[in-house]
Design a protein around this motif. Structure first.
Motif, short mmCIF file in Angstrom:
data_model
loop_
_atom_site.label_atom_id
_atom_site.label_comp_id
_atom_site.label_asym_id
_atom_site.label_seq_id
_atom_site.Cartn_x
_atom_site.Cartn_y
_atom_site.Cartn_z
N GLU A 45 -0.89 1.41 10.11
CA GLU A 45 0.06 1.00 9.39
C GLU A 45 -0.13 1.86 7.85
O GLU A 45 -1.35 2.23 7.54
CB GLU A 45 0.12 -0.37 8.95
N GLN A 46 0.98 2.18 7.23
CA GLN A 46 0.98 2.76 5.95
C GLN A 46 0.57 1.88 4.82
O GLN A 46 0.88 0.59 4.72
CB GLN A 46 2.27 3.14 5.74
N PRO A 47 0.00 2.32 3.66
CA PRO A 47 -0.16 1.58 2.54
C PRO A 47 0.89 1.04 2.07
O PRO A 47 1.79 1.36 1.99
CB PRO A 47 -1.27 2.81 1.75
N TYR A 48 0.48 -0.13 1.49
CA TYR A 48 1.64 -1.36 1.00
C TYR A 48 2.48 -1.63 1.81
O TYR A 48 3.58 -2.48 1.52
CB TYR A 48 2.32 -0.43 -0.20
N SER A 49 2.40 -1.40 3.17
CA SER A 49 3.25 -2.06 4.16
C SER A 49 3.18 -3.56 4.25
O SER A 49 4.11 -4.17 4.27
CB SER A 49 3.17 -1.33 5.69
#
Length: 165
Positions: A45-49
């Motif tokens: 997953e992407q940072p800040y998701s």
């Protein structure tokens, strides 16, 4: 046309579920693109998701909202601007640095100018995703590279599997 449904699910940072008069609808927050979430593998997953999803959950889950609709997207997703107590949650996500302005085609009648202003302000203040600086990648780029990684894994797995035979 505005309706007043209750938010019964938050899928990620730009998609919620609502229920009104017994009908459930999946709503894609129009005009924004939040970091990509992966429920099965956190490393993908992407940072800040998670922060984006958690913010929407705290703000909306179980609450009655107003929706301004802009039609449907593929897969039957309703495109909507979500309002809580008269404030645009879509715009709030951008102001908080938890989403960027959607870079694709916007629906007819949807005005995106204030979204760009909010993104510039969040970027200048280095809020949320913008605190990543040069390490930030848009959700669109992230999805493309994830598809490429998946395709490479399939190819490599296929090669490795054949060598073992």
């Amino acid at each position: 046309m505005a309706t007043s449904p209750t938010v019964n699910c938050v899928y990620d940072g730009d998609t919620i579920g609502v229920k009104s008069q017994g009908v459930r609808t999946k709503v894609r927050l129009v005009g924004i693109d939040a970091p990509e979430l992966c429920e099965t593998k956190r490393e993908l997953e992407q940072p800040y998701s998670r922060e984006a999803k958690d913010h929407l959950t705290r703000r909306l889950l179980g609450k009655t909202v107003e929706l301004r609709g802009y039609g449907y997207k593929r897969h039957g997703l309703f495109l909507g601007e979500v309002f809580l107590d008269g404030e645009s949650i879509n715009l709030e996500m951008i102001e908080e640095g938890l989403a960027e302005v959607y870079r694709g085609k916007t629906p007819v009648g949807f005005s995106i100018g204030s979204y760009h202003e909010a993104e510039n302000s969040a970027r200048d203040a280095e809020r949320g995703i913008w605190s990543l600086g040069d390490d930030y990648r848009s959700p669109r780029e992230w999805r493309k590279s994830a598809r490429l990684r998946a395709a490479c894994a399939l190819v490599l797995f296929g090669i490795c599997s054949k060598k073992e035979e």
